[in-house]
Design an enzyme around this catalytic site. Structure first.
Site, PDB file in Angstrom:
ATOM      1  N   HIS A 120       0.827  -1.200   0.000  1.00 28.22           N
ATOM      2  CA  HIS A 120       0.000   0.000   0.000  1.00 28.22           C
ATOM      3  C   HIS A 120       0.863   1.252   0.000  1.00 28.22           C
ATOM      4  CE1 HIS A 120      -4.037  -1.556   0.325  1.00 28.22           C
ATOM      5  NE2 HIS A 120      -3.713  -2.351   1.336  1.00 28.22           N
ATOM      6  N   CYS A 189       0.438   1.830  -5.491  1.00 31.60           N
ATOM      7  CA  CYS A 189      -0.564   2.632  -6.188  1.00 31.60           C
ATOM      8  C   CYS A 189      -0.067   4.049  -6.476  1.00 31.60           C
ATOM      9  CB  CYS A 189      -1.846   2.706  -5.355  1.00 31.60           C
ATOM     10  SG  CYS A 189      -2.738   1.148  -5.266  1.00 31.60           S
ATOM     11  N   ARG A 198      -0.065   2.730 -11.373  1.00 29.96           N
ATOM     12  CA  ARG A 198       0.869   2.020 -10.504  1.00 29.96           C
ATOM     13  C   ARG A 198       2.262   2.630 -10.660  1.00 29.96           C
ATOM     14  NH1 ARG A 198      -3.300   0.584  -9.056  1.00 29.96           N
ATOM     15  NH2 ARG A 198      -4.157  -1.522  -8.790  1.00 29.96           N
TER      16      ARG A 198
END
Length: 221
Positions: A120, A189, A198
């Protein structure tokens, strides 16, 4: 009319409170949970390695990593002296709440091919919050309890779309690598608070050393 205004006011206050609570949950509480979970995963891995050390070199035909189980601990000096996250098998939502996730279809740690890992950017501990700071030559160090694997990043972050699955190929075309090797891919991300794209970095295995010999040079400082 007063009743309507009062009702609307109360409704707005309720909605506002719920929004604040949701923001607190996303920005703060998921981080608390992820920090606790990742620390627990690292502790569990260290206990496992102490009791049953893994083989320094996986035997041919070694069993696949168990889904959701810890594989290694990753260190990235560029992201901070205390930056350390567990790597677990799989990239599902439940896995990424506890740490970084290994793309199950990619190579084993240190093996020929591409050991690819996702994390993340924001929420759940923000492990890759500073991903854009990564630069060519930066070290990414992993250990499986027996061996230190030091990878070196080949180029700065590459921006692409989620459907560009070729970034985790055994030899990613856009990585600049020439032919088979022992590679590492990190993905997260982009933008920071979104997921429309990405960010990717690729690295090659630069050195290995036994854990018994102490910290590798990349972590010694």
């Amino acid at each position: 009319m007063r009743l309507v205004v009062r009702t609307l006011s109360e409704l707005c206050l309720t909605v506002g409170a719920l929004i604040v609570l949701f923001v607190v949950y996303v920005l703060y509480w998921t981080g608390v949970q992820a920090t606790s979970a990742s620390a627990g995963q690292i502790d569990a891995l260290q206990r496992q390695w102490t009791n049953t050390p893994v083989a320094a070199t996986p035997a041919p035909g070694a069993l696949p990593y168990a889904p959701g189980r810890g594989i290694a601990v990753m260190y990235v000096p560029r992201l901070g002296r205390d930056w350390a996250w567990p790597v677990l098998e799989g990239t599902g939502a439940d896995v990424l709440k506890k740490g970084l996730g290994h793309y199950a279809a990619t190579a084993r740690l240190g093996g020929t091919g591409n050991f690819a890992v996702a994390g993340h950017r924001r929420t759940h501990g923000d492990p890759f919050r500073d991903f854009p700071r990564l630069r060519a030559g930066d070290a990414v160090v992993l250990t499986d309890g027996t061996t230190w694997f030091t990878y070196r990043i080949a180029r700065g972050p590459y921006r692409t779309v989620p459907t560009d699955v070729g970034v985790v190929d055994p030899t990613p075309v856009k990585s600049g690598f020439d032919g088979p090797g022992r590679y590492l891919t990190l993905t997260t991300c982009e933008p920071e608070w979104g997921s429309s794209h990405r960010l990717v970095v690729w690295a090659h295995l630069d050195a290995t050393s036994p854990v018994a010999d102490g910290y590798p040079q990349a972590l010694a400082g």
